[in-house]
Design a protein around this motif. Structure first.
Motif, mmCIF file in Angstrom:
data_model
loop_
_atom_site.group_PDB
_atom_site.id
_atom_site.type_symbol
_atom_site.label_atom_id
_atom_site.label_comp_id
_atom_site.label_asym_id
_atom_site.label_seq_id
_atom_site.Cartn_x
_atom_site.Cartn_y
_atom_site.Cartn_z
ATOM 1 N N ASP A 179 -13.520 50.197 -70.045
ATOM 2 C CA ASP A 179 -14.159 48.801 -70.786
ATOM 3 C C ASP A 179 -14.698 49.360 -72.220
ATOM 4 O OD1 ASP A 179 -14.533 46.506 -68.937
ATOM 5 O OD2 ASP A 179 -15.248 48.103 -67.717
ATOM 6 N N THR A 180 -14.458 50.706 -72.572
ATOM 7 C CA THR A 180 -14.773 50.990 -73.872
ATOM 8 C C THR A 180 -13.603 51.893 -74.362
ATOM 9 O OG1 THR A 180 -15.721 53.101 -72.929
ATOM 10 C CG2 THR A 180 -17.442 51.403 -73.334
ATOM 11 N N ILE A 181 -13.494 51.939 -75.676
ATOM 12 C CA ILE A 181 -12.513 52.643 -76.488
ATOM 13 C C ILE A 181 -13.058 53.558 -77.561
ATOM 14 C CG2 ILE A 181 -10.462 52.361 -77.796
ATOM 15 C CD1 ILE A 181 -10.500 49.245 -76.632
ATOM 16 N N ARG A 182 -12.636 54.844 -77.489
ATOM 17 C CA ARG A 182 -13.147 55.648 -78.327
ATOM 18 C C ARG A 182 -12.022 56.281 -79.143
ATOM 19 N NH1 ARG A 182 -15.461 59.727 -74.086
ATOM 20 N NH2 ARG A 182 -13.489 59.146 -73.124
ATOM 21 N N ILE A 183 -12.332 56.794 -80.250
ATOM 22 C CA ILE A 183 -11.195 57.263 -81.260
ATOM 23 C C ILE A 183 -10.378 58.303 -80.715
ATOM 24 C CG2 ILE A 183 -10.474 58.763 -83.394
ATOM 25 C CD1 ILE A 183 -13.293 57.628 -84.394
ATOM 26 N N ALA A 184 -11.015 59.308 -79.752
ATOM 27 C CA ALA A 184 -10.181 60.325 -78.977
ATOM 28 C C ALA A 184 -9.247 59.573 -77.932
ATOM 29 C CB ALA A 184 -11.217 61.218 -78.153
ATOM 30 N N ASP A 185 -9.641 58.508 -77.243
ATOM 31 C CA ASP A 185 -8.853 57.789 -76.323
ATOM 32 C C ASP A 185 -7.673 57.327 -77.071
ATOM 33 O OD1 ASP A 185 -10.614 57.745 -74.403
ATOM 34 O OD2 ASP A 185 -11.692 56.148 -74.956
ATOM 35 N N LEU A 214 -17.028 54.041 -81.437
ATOM 36 C CA LEU A 214 -17.074 53.584 -80.052
ATOM 37 C C LEU A 214 -16.684 51.902 -80.156
ATOM 38 C CD1 LEU A 214 -17.408 53.936 -76.842
ATOM 39 C CD2 LEU A 214 -19.858 53.302 -77.149
ATOM 40 N N TYR A 215 -15.782 51.433 -79.520
ATOM 41 C CA TYR A 215 -15.651 50.033 -79.311
ATOM 42 C C TYR A 215 -15.099 49.563 -78.208
ATOM 43 C CZ TYR A 215 -14.081 51.241 -84.181
ATOM 44 O OH TYR A 215 -14.229 51.518 -85.577
ATOM 45 N N VAL A 216 -15.465 48.101 -77.963
ATOM 46 C CA VAL A 216 -14.985 47.302 -76.669
ATOM 47 C C VAL A 216 -14.020 46.342 -76.978
ATOM 48 C CG1 VAL A 216 -17.315 47.810 -75.506
ATOM 49 C CG2 VAL A 216 -16.853 45.830 -76.974
ATOM 50 N N PRO A 217 -13.185 46.156 -75.865
ATOM 51 C CA PRO A 217 -12.019 45.044 -76.203
ATOM 52 C C PRO A 217 -12.788 43.658 -75.999
ATOM 53 C CG PRO A 217 -11.936 46.006 -74.107
ATOM 54 C CD PRO A 217 -13.053 46.888 -74.599
ATOM 55 N N VAL A 218 -12.044 42.734 -76.878
ATOM 56 C CA VAL A 218 -12.556 41.281 -77.013
ATOM 57 C C VAL A 218 -11.586 40.656 -76.292
ATOM 58 C CG1 VAL A 218 -13.276 39.262 -78.293
ATOM 59 C CG2 VAL A 218 -13.775 41.636 -79.117
ATOM 60 N N ALA A 219 -11.744 39.991 -74.939
ATOM 61 C CA ALA A 219 -10.948 39.061 -74.036
ATOM 62 C C ALA A 219 -10.755 37.947 -74.858
ATOM 63 C CB ALA A 219 -11.246 38.694 -73.007
ATOM 64 N N PRO A 220 -9.575 37.193 -74.958
ATOM 65 C CA PRO A 220 -9.320 35.542 -75.776
ATOM 66 C C PRO A 220 -10.470 34.998 -75.240
ATOM 67 C CG PRO A 220 -7.182 36.719 -75.018
ATOM 68 C CD PRO A 220 -8.268 37.689 -74.255
ATOM 69 N N SER A 221 -11.050 34.657 -74.094
ATOM 70 C CA SER A 221 -12.156 33.848 -73.688
ATOM 71 C C SER A 221 -13.265 34.078 -74.191
ATOM 72 C CB SER A 221 -12.126 33.948 -72.001
ATOM 73 O OG SER A 221 -12.278 35.271 -71.596
ATOM 74 N N ALA A 222 -13.465 35.203 -74.709
ATOM 75 C CA ALA A 222 -14.634 35.921 -75.354
ATOM 76 C C ALA A 222 -14.889 35.895 -76.881
ATOM 77 C CB ALA A 222 -15.188 37.084 -74.950
ATOM 78 N N LEU A 223 -13.777 35.121 -77.505
ATOM 79 C CA LEU A 223 -13.885 35.291 -78.861
ATOM 80 C C LEU A 223 -14.859 34.195 -79.478
ATOM 81 C CD1 LEU A 223 -9.858 34.742 -79.517
ATOM 82 C CD2 LEU A 223 -11.332 36.824 -80.105
ATOM 83 N N GLY A 224 -15.608 34.719 -80.460
ATOM 84 C CA GLY A 224 -16.552 34.017 -80.914
ATOM 85 C C GLY A 224 -17.960 34.052 -80.133
ATOM 86 N N GLN A 225 -17.849 34.564 -79.152
ATOM 87 C CA GLN A 225 -19.118 34.847 -78.270
ATOM 88 C C GLN A 225 -19.918 36.148 -78.595
ATOM 89 O OE1 GLN A 225 -18.543 34.705 -74.140
ATOM 90 N NE2 GLN A 225 -17.164 32.764 -74.117
ATOM 91 N N THR A 226 -21.221 36.345 -78.628
ATOM 92 C CA THR A 226 -21.936 37.431 -78.976
ATOM 93 C C THR A 226 -21.887 38.519 -77.937
ATOM 94 O OG1 THR A 226 -23.732 35.971 -79.916
ATOM 95 C CG2 THR A 226 -24.341 38.313 -79.293
ATOM 96 N N GLN A 227 -21.592 38.157 -76.719
ATOM 97 C CA GLN A 227 -21.485 39.038 -75.617
ATOM 98 C C GLN A 227 -20.047 39.007 -75.069
ATOM 99 O OE1 GLN A 227 -24.013 38.757 -72.239
ATOM 100 N NE2 GLN A 227 -22.724 40.202 -70.867
ATOM 101 N N VAL A 228 -19.315 40.353 -75.257
ATOM 102 C CA VAL A 228 -17.923 40.258 -74.877
ATOM 103 C C VAL A 228 -17.671 41.299 -73.679
ATOM 104 C CG1 VAL A 228 -17.161 39.812 -77.133
ATOM 105 C CG2 VAL A 228 -17.452 42.232 -76.372
ATOM 106 N N LEU A 229 -18.733 41.915 -73.248
ATOM 107 C CA LEU A 229 -18.550 42.771 -72.145
ATOM 108 C C LEU A 229 -18.738 41.987 -70.747
ATOM 109 C CD1 LEU A 229 -19.963 46.363 -73.312
ATOM 110 C CD2 LEU A 229 -17.829 45.807 -72.265
ATOM 111 N N GLU A 230 -18.083 41.983 -69.938
ATOM 112 C CA GLU A 230 -18.365 41.892 -68.372
ATOM 113 C C GLU A 230 -19.498 42.307 -67.855
ATOM 114 O OE1 GLU A 230 -15.033 41.349 -65.838
ATOM 115 O OE2 GLU A 230 -14.014 40.181 -67.157
ATOM 116 N N ASP A 231 -19.657 43.756 -68.052
ATOM 117 C CA ASP A 231 -20.590 44.462 -67.431
ATOM 118 C C ASP A 231 -21.275 45.717 -68.402
ATOM 119 O OD1 ASP A 231 -22.367 46.049 -65.872
ATOM 120 O OD2 ASP A 231 -20.757 46.872 -64.498
#
Length: 264
Positions: free
Chosen positions: A21-27, A59-76
């Protein structure tokens, strides 16, 4: 050379597939086989395009299409804790909720950490976190929980209660932690459970903690041997059960100021 839409999708898919659920530069470097400057540039571009969101430096998190425009994009939001607050663990009201010691639902996540950062209330991806410092001798009594592929530490039921009695704010106040202790007594009333609770208090080695723990468990009708063990660890001097109480009275048996009007 500008990245074509198809190549961007391929690279994004590869990074999403090989990370949690998280993306780092090293990843990104590892998955795509590129150097650090190139990986940083790609992530910054994807962030600008709105397909990922920056949580912290690198450190980044992916944004699902259903979460576009929302403040919270993480499920957990718990998956951020190892990345942002290690060494640390979920505790306080969040752990009380996890272990079924309260029926109350809390919006923010309580985290205790040894990391040198700003403590207090913070917001990550639209989710509130309360961050409290934990000293080295408090870093025990945790269990591992897995959220997908992310390994997270959470205080066990005994350490959760000890932390909350030591600092009532972590337990959402005196009335709430009293209810949690009653529930603990119904669920974990085996001698081994009470011994673990006592052992944890001894390991922290805080005189004020034993005064509060002894008074509360005696008042709530815990087994006499447990209350007596707390009395054996009393220290001189007075402690205060609830610093937010406007009026307090002294319980000399426990050298403890507790909420209530003083008697003359």
């Amino acid at each position: 050379m500008m990245e074509t839409p198809s190549k961007r999708q391929q690279r994004l898919a590869a990074v999403f597939r090989e990370t949690s659920d998280t993306i780092r530069i090293a990843d990104t470097m590892r998955v795509l086989g590129i150097d650090r400057p190139h990986a940083s540039q790609l992530l910054a571009g994807w962030h600008k395009q709105g397909v990922i969101r920056r949580v912290a430096h690198g450190l980044y998190v992916p944004v699902a299409p259903s979460a576009l425009g929302q403040t919270q994009v993480l499920e957990d939001p718990w998956v951020l804790i190892p990345e942002l607050y290690e060494p640390g663990y979920i505790g306080g009201w969040s752990a009380l909720e996890y272990w079924g010691l309260t029926d109350q639902l809390f919006r923010s996540v309580c985290v205790l950490t040894r990391k040198r950062i700003a403590y207090g209330d913070v917001v990550h991806q639209g989710v509130g976190f309360f961050i409290r410092h934990a000293s080295k001798n408090h870093m025990f009594g945790t269990r591992t929980v897995w959220r997908k592929t992310v390994k997270i530490q959470i205080s066990d039921p005994y350490k959760t209660l000890i932390d909350c009695i030591d600092d009532l704010h972590l337990g959402a106040g005196l009335l709430h932690i009293t209810d949690c202790l009653l529930k603990f007594m119904r669920i974990f009333n085996d001698p081994a459970d009470l011994n673990t609770l006592l052992d944890y208090a001894i390991q922290i080695n805080n005189g004020a903690l034993f005064k509060k723990l002894g008074y509360l468990t005696e008042t709530l009708g815990f087994k006499p041997y447990f209350v007596e063990e707390c009395r054996k660890h009393l220290t001189s001097g007075y402690a205060t059960l609830d610093r937010n109480a406007e009026e307090c009275r002294l319980i000399t048996r426990w050298n403890l100021w507790v909420p209530g009007k003083r008697t003359t």
